[in-house]
Design a protein around this motif. Structure first.
Motif, PDB file in Angstrom:
ATOM      1  N   GLY A  63      56.985  36.651 -22.146  1.00 42.40           N
ATOM      2  CA  GLY A  63      55.685  36.014 -22.358  1.00 42.40           C
ATOM      3  C   GLY A  63      54.727  36.209 -21.203  1.00 42.40           C
ATOM      4  N   LEU A  67      51.659  39.328 -20.421  1.00 40.02           N
ATOM      5  CA  LEU A  67      50.278  38.856 -20.265  1.00 40.02           C
ATOM      6  C   LEU A  67      49.743  39.177 -18.871  1.00 40.02           C
ATOM      7  CD1 LEU A  67      50.129  35.404 -22.108  1.00 40.02           C
ATOM      8  CD2 LEU A  67      49.002  37.535 -22.736  1.00 40.02           C
ATOM      9  N   TRP A 140      55.746  30.045 -31.582  1.00 40.11           N
ATOM     10  CA  TRP A 140      54.977  31.078 -30.886  1.00 40.11           C
ATOM     11  C   TRP A 140      53.658  30.563 -30.312  1.00 40.11           C
ATOM     12  CZ3 TRP A 140      50.079  32.655 -32.270  1.00 40.11           C
ATOM     13  CH2 TRP A 140      49.630  32.298 -33.544  1.00 40.11           C
ATOM     14  N   THR A 141      53.016  29.590 -30.941  1.00 39.86           N
ATOM     15  CA  THR A 141      51.762  29.064 -30.369  1.00 39.86           C
ATOM     16  C   THR A 141      52.061  28.295 -29.077  1.00 39.86           C
ATOM     17  OG1 THR A 141      51.885  27.032 -31.700  1.00 39.86           O
ATOM     18  CG2 THR A 141      50.675  28.888 -32.635  1.00 39.86           C
ATOM     19  N   SER A 143      54.560  28.979 -27.133  1.00 37.35           N
ATOM     20  CA  SER A 143      54.922  30.027 -26.161  1.00 37.35           C
ATOM     21  C   SER A 143      53.676  30.671 -25.561  1.00 37.35           C
ATOM     22  CB  SER A 143      55.777  31.099 -26.841  1.00 37.35           C
ATOM     23  OG  SER A 143      56.953  30.539 -27.392  1.00 37.35           O
ATOM     24  N   LEU A 144      52.666  30.920 -26.411  1.00 33.49           N
ATOM     25  CA  LEU A 144      51.416  31.503 -25.926  1.00 33.49           C
ATOM     26  C   LEU A 144      50.718  30.552 -24.961  1.00 33.49           C
ATOM     27  CD1 LEU A 144      49.340  33.811 -26.081  1.00 33.49           C
ATOM     28  CD2 LEU A 144      48.315  32.639 -28.048  1.00 33.49           C
TER      29      LEU A 144
END
Length: 539
Positions: A63, A67, A140-141, A143-144
């Protein structure tokens, strides 16, 4: 005596407050957002459906690292096209806009956006050790949000604030200013902790989705704080840096053609070609991996105690408040340590303290069976003692970050030329930090997959942790020699017993008006004394 105490704890002159106070406020808002995001993102991941502390290891590798690489690519392209100020405004606007979007759109729609059915199928046939990776996909949201929250600490605090500070501060000023900038960080944590606790308790009053209500309050607060960062940054550029007394000469600026050719690969070459930057990278890697390993073990224990996200977040809020008080105390000490004992001893403080606390924390976990009888005599257990030592270790790691680690790390960038400071610092603070955490996360993932759980690999984590701290200490020792050579001055043990004399010499070059007034007063006193001696009595 009073003058010496003032010079040790507050070595700032009245004329310098015009620069120190705005930088203090800028750091305050950066760290306020960082603390709130840290207090939110960890409970969000650890207490999510099918998740746990193991998911953090997967997130750091899959993650935050991608990024960080993406940010470096975008930053490298934009830095060749727009000014530093425009880039600063763009980055801050992006982050605070996403946080607002998460609180009001992504989190309320989590049940629609999260692929729970697909994740259940993955979990059915994958090994148990990969459950943390499945949880990253399932939520996933979250995690983002976690990845971008981690990136704020690197991009916002380390890169934007300290990069701006290094560009606008002289070496002589950094020895007096940098530890005091950290007072803003301590006060930010002191405010962020109660803010988090207040909104966490307020969210519990909601009949439906108490954690969602808490997030909306906190995301709005982050957005307002982000706008304050933009406002203070504008004010410093408009009213402080235009003052001749605070201008810093550019060092070996590159031409436009050279600047346009510089890429991420060339930024990384700065580290590989320069032993000085390699040693800085060793220090950054040491701190990143040490804190990451200690933190993940501690978080695994906290989840068992606080399964509810609001309770978990409230505890972290109390923890942040405790850290802020310790940070405020050590900030006044940290600046004095650098000026009195030198850069080396100040830089060694953080790894040595983490080493001692780590021995206690991991010792009670690894040898819990042997120590249970001994600690039982005092009415407690080895696990409770491990949690206590883990809390102490993490608290000291966070408070020493702003009082010793960050100021000493940033000082070593200042003697470098402008190109090395900007590109080399970007590569170290963003890529090295994330690669270190990702590398540590990779080892953790491999060990979890082999042994099946985080609790089973604690002895291996301890061995890696102590080895990394040893590398950190050796990097500090070698870096100190090169730093002193670049600055062409060494601060001895007895240095600055009289800070007023040294500060006055520095201010003669920084503030001509003050120096002229002082010189005029001294000359006047000498002439007056001479006239009294020559004066004859009148009969």
């Amino acid at each position: 005596m009073l003058q010496k105490l003032r010079a040790f704890f507050w070595p700032i002159q009245k004329v310098e407050l015009k620069k120190v106070i705005p930088m203090f406020l800028l750091f305050f808002f950066f760290v306020f957002n960082y603390t709130i995001l840290k207090d939110i993102s960890e409970p969000l991941i650890v207490t999510a459906r099918g998740s746990g502390a193991e998911s953090i290891a997967f997130l750091k590798l899959w993650g935050t690292l991608p990024l960080a690489l993406l940010f470096m690519f975008v930053y490298s392209k934009l830095s060749n096209r727009i000014s530093k100020r425009a880039l600063f405004y763009s980055i801050i606007t992006f982050f605070i806009s996403f946080y607002l979007l998460f609180g009001f759109v992504l989190y309320p729609l989590k049940d629609v956006l999260h692929p729970h059915a697909f994740a259940d199928k993955l979990e059915a046939f994958l090994p148990k050790g990969l459950s943390g990776g499945v949880a990253v996909i399932r939520n996933w949201t979250f995690s983002l949000f976690y990845a971008l929250s981690e990136l704020w600490g690197t991009v916002g605090v380390s890169f934007l604030f300290w990069g701006f500070s290094n560009d606008t501060t002289k070496v002589s000023e950094s020895k007096r200013f940098y530890s005091l900038f950290g007072i803003g960080a301590a006060l930010a944590m002191m405010v962020a902790g109660p803010t988090n606790i207040y909104f966490s308790n307020l969210g519990k009053l909601a009949l439906v989705d108490s954690w969602g209500v808490t997030l909306k309050y906190l995301m709005t607060t982050l957005f307002i704080s982000g706008l304050s960062i933009i406002g203070v940054y504008y004010w410093i550029n408009r009213y402080v840096l235009t003052d001749k007394r605070f201008k810093v000469a550019e060092k070996n600026t590159t031409t436009k053609e050279e600047k346009q050719k510089l890429s991420i690969r060339e930024a990384l070459k700065f580290i590989l070609k320069s032993r000085y930057l390699l040693l800085i990278a060793g220090v950054v890697m040491g701190y990143s991996i040490s804190v990451s390993f200690a933190d993940i073990v501690w978080k695994n224990q906290l989840k068992q105690q606080f399964p509810d996200p609001c309770d978990y977040s409230a505890f972290i809020g109390y923890f942040s408040s405790m850290v802020s008080v310790l940070t405020l105390i050590f900030l006044f000490i940290g600046g004095g340590v650098v000026r009195k004992f030198g850069w080396k001893k100040a830089a060694l403080t953080t790894p040595l303290v983490l080493l001692v606390a780590g021995v206690g924390s991991f010792g009670f976990i690894i040898f819990k069976d042997q120590l249970n009888g001994f600690v039982g005599f005092f009415g407690t257990s080895a696990i409770v003692m491990a949690i206590v030592f883990g809390t102490i270790q993490n608290a000291l790691a966070k408070c020493f970050k702003f009082s010793f680690y960050e100021p000493t790390k940033e000082m070593v960038y200042i003697p470098l030329d402008n190109e090395s400071r900007t590109k080399g610092k970007a590569a170290i603070d963003i890529l090295v930090t994330k690669l270190s955490k990702a590398g540590g996360a990779f080892f953790l993932q491999a060990l979890i997959i082999i042994f099946g759980s985080l609790a089973a690999i604690v002895p291996f984590i301890a061995l890696i942790l102590f080895g990394v701290i040893a590398l950190w200490i050796s990097s500090v020792v070698f870096l100190n020699k090169r730093f002193l050579k670049l600055t062409r001055c060494e601060i001895p043990k007895v240095a600055i017993t009289n800070n007023i004399k040294i500060d006055s010499k520095t201010r003669k070059t920084e503030d001509k008006i003050f120096a002229r007034k002082k010189s005029f007063a001294a000359s006047k006193a000498v002439l007056k004394k001479a006239r009294k001696k020559r004066k004859t009595p009148v009969s």
